[in-house]
Design an enzyme around this catalytic site. Structure first.
Site, short mmCIF file in Angstrom:
data_model
loop_
_atom_site.label_atom_id
_atom_site.label_comp_id
_atom_site.label_asym_id
_atom_site.label_seq_id
_atom_site.Cartn_x
_atom_site.Cartn_y
_atom_site.Cartn_z
N TYR A 14 49.37 66.00 47.98
CA TYR A 14 48.84 64.95 48.90
C TYR A 14 50.16 63.83 48.89
O TYR A 14 50.63 63.44 47.97
CB TYR A 14 47.69 64.02 48.45
N HIS B 138 53.41 51.12 58.93
CA HIS B 138 52.80 50.39 58.01
C HIS B 138 53.23 48.97 58.23
O HIS B 138 52.58 48.27 57.37
CB HIS B 138 52.89 51.13 56.65
N ASN C 195 52.57 52.28 48.23
CA ASN C 195 51.44 52.19 47.51
C ASN C 195 51.89 51.54 46.26
O ASN C 195 53.14 51.29 45.86
CB ASN C 195 50.96 53.53 46.87
N TYR D 189 30.25 12.19 33.34
CA TYR D 189 30.46 13.35 32.75
C TYR D 189 32.05 13.68 33.14
O TYR D 189 32.57 14.48 32.59
CB TYR D 189 29.55 14.43 33.72
N ARG E 139 33.54 12.17 30.16
CA ARG E 139 32.98 12.63 28.90
C ARG E 139 33.15 14.34 28.80
O ARG E 139 33.08 14.66 27.62
CB ARG E 139 31.45 12.28 28.78
N PHE F 61 46.42 52.41 42.75
CA PHE F 61 46.62 51.27 43.76
C PHE F 61 45.47 50.43 44.23
O PHE F 61 45.73 49.36 44.82
CB PHE F 61 47.25 52.05 44.99
N GLU G 123 39.27 55.69 53.39
CA GLU G 123 39.42 54.40 52.47
C GLU G 123 37.90 53.42 52.59
O GLU G 123 38.41 52.66 53.17
CB GLU G 123 40.73 53.68 52.45
#
Length: 502
Positions: free
Chosen positions: A55, A85, A197, A279, A282, A328, A412
């Protein structure tokens, strides 16, 4: 300036901060070079002798994983991956984040499980050492197959494409190679995938946020202590016995910090008419402390991540294995960056409440912290500005990691959205610095109405340094410029006033 050797030694966040702050150079150790070469040679041999597809090495990517690629096109496959990409959108990320990305990508590749060439890794080091910063955009990563989009922009200049900034000027990848005397790297099989990746965009933002968060956590205690004294608050809620019986580490640390900051204050020692404080004063140990504990947990996760191999497939030369898996995936980062965002937003939330208490005409403080309220609006509107910032941070604190949008034709089908979690955390930090600046503006003003009593030596030193940049407000004047001066003081705190190590 020193040289940091990339070896098998694990990086710490403190070390990363020093490398960036001191502008150190990077260098691959001999052991790292040997690991990278061994892995590359193994992968080349593996491609020649194995008929079965590997792959991302001899196949396409994502849902195209079943499409085989001829040996002659393996390099072209990686170049096409890089180009296709690079789909970044939004603002350019700061150079400091780009620099962190380069460092963390080199660290990940140095372990010898990614199959890259030494030449490829060295070019990333060349970018880092020479101040050549690839132009990377904030939006586009799903944080699942790594940070594909931002890492494509980070690495395109290696092959003479994309864009960089060098000494404030923009250059194309081709132009910067010519200017620096570099030849474009000829990618081999799997290299584009190794570069794209990985979780280095998420991780770089996370490191930046954590380095800031640790400082802001201490600043919350310090500025909160000034507000407490200006409000004529009580010291009893910070007694160590209170925090021993609950025993959360961050809570105990915060209470001890506040006691130390206020030690010697004449104001805190004076008799109090009131029995309790609100608060927001405190409960500073409980609220600030919970954020400290959150930061500690996030730091542990991110320290693990920046020392990890996160590309795919992962190459194991000694075991004769190339395994396609999911290192990844950004889920570990996504969840903790959402967590960190919540923890930091809460520091701003409680800070704004202290701002409001100071302007509310309580405990002998004038309405809106001016001598002649009515004619003067005084500090009425800075609280509005703080409230607007707090509201924005509350929205940013909504998690990204609970969402997933399937991609790559369903291959994916679960993504982390960790990149969005990390970048919105950066925006929370920016807003938090501004909220703290407004609280300090108010607290310093309120403290003047306690004169002639003095606060602690530490606080008085801080106020003295602050007054060199931000004046006391006698009558109505423009406030934006003074708030901006206060923001500058906060963002350059260590240069303006040194807090002791807590």
């Amino acid at each position: 300036m020193a040289t940091h050797k990339i070896s098998d030694k694990k990086l710490t966040l403190k070390e990363v901060g020093k490398i960036i702050a001191h502008n150190d150079k990077l260098e691959l150790s001999a052991a790292a070079v040997k690991r990278i070469q061994k892995c590359r040679q193994f992968l080349d041999d593996k491609v020649k002798r194995q008929a079965a597809p590997i792959y991302g090495v001899t196949t396409g990517f994502g849902s195209l994983c079943n499409t085989s690629i001829s040996e002659a096109d393996l390099g072209k496959l990686q170049e096409n991956l890089m180009m296709s990409h690079a789909c970044g959108m939004g603002d350019e990320i700061p150079e400091e984040i780009v620099k962190l990305m380069l460092l963390l990508k080199v660290q990940s590749l140095s372990y010898g499980n990614s199959g890259v060439q030494v030449e490829t890794t060295q070019r990333l080091i060349d970018f880092f050492n020479n101040g050549v910063y690839p132009v990377v955009y904030e939006q586009g990563s799903l944080g699942a197959s790594g940070d594909l989009v931002p890492l494509a922009h980070l690495c395109l200049p290696i092959i003479g494409m994309g864009q960089v900034k060098y000494q404030g000027q923009y250059y194309s990848g081709k132009e910067i190679n010519k200017k620096m005397g570099w030849k474009p790297v000829a990618l081999k099989s799997k290299e584009g995938l190794a570069l794209l990746n990985g979780t280095q965009f998420m991780s770089a933002n996370a490191v930046y946020c954590l380095l800031k968060a640790e400082k802001l956590s201490q600043m919350a205690d310090f500025i909160g202590s000034i507000s407490l004294d200006a409000f004529d608050g009580r010291i009893e809620p910070f007694h160590p016995l209170i925090h021993q019986v609950r025993a959360h580490k961050g809570q105990q640390e915060t209470a001890a910090n506040i006691l130390r900051i206020l030690e010697g204050s004449e104001i805190v020692r004076q008799h109090k008419q009131h029995v309790q404080d609100p608060y927001s004063f405190r409960c500073m140990p409980q609220v600030h402390g919970a954020s400290k504990d959150a930061i500690r947990h996030v730091k542990s996760v991110i320290t693990t991540e920046i020392n990890a191999v996160t590309d795919n497939p992962t190459v194991f030369p000694d075991e004769d294995l190339v395994i396609s898996a999911g290192n990844f995936h950004g889920q570990p980062i996504a969840i903790v960056m959402d967590f960190l965002g919540i923890a930091l937003a809460e520091l701003g939330n409680i800070s704004e409440r202290r701002i409001y208490q100071l302007i509310d005409a309580k405990r002998n403080l004038p309405s809106f912290l001016v001598k002649n309220p009515g004619l003067n609006s005084g500090f009425m509107i800075p609280q509005y500005a703080a409230a607007a910032l707090v509201n924005q941070n509350k929205n940013y604190a909504n998690p990204c990691s609970t969402d997933s949008v399937p991609s790559s034709q369903g291959q994916e089908d679960h993504v982390s959205m960790g990149a969005n979690a990390a970048t919105k955390c950066r925006r929370i930090i920016s807003n938090l610095e501004e909220i703290f600046a407004i609280e300090l503006f108010n607290a310093a003003q309120a403290l003047e109405f306690r004169r002639p009593l003095k606060s602690s030596k530490t606080i008085e030193q801080c106020i003295s340094a602050y007054r060199k940049q931000v004046p006391f407000v006698e009558n109505d004047t423009t406030m934006y410029d003074k708030i901006h001066q206060s923001i500058s003081f906060v963002r350059n705190w260590e240069n303006n006033f040194e807090i002791a190590e807590f």
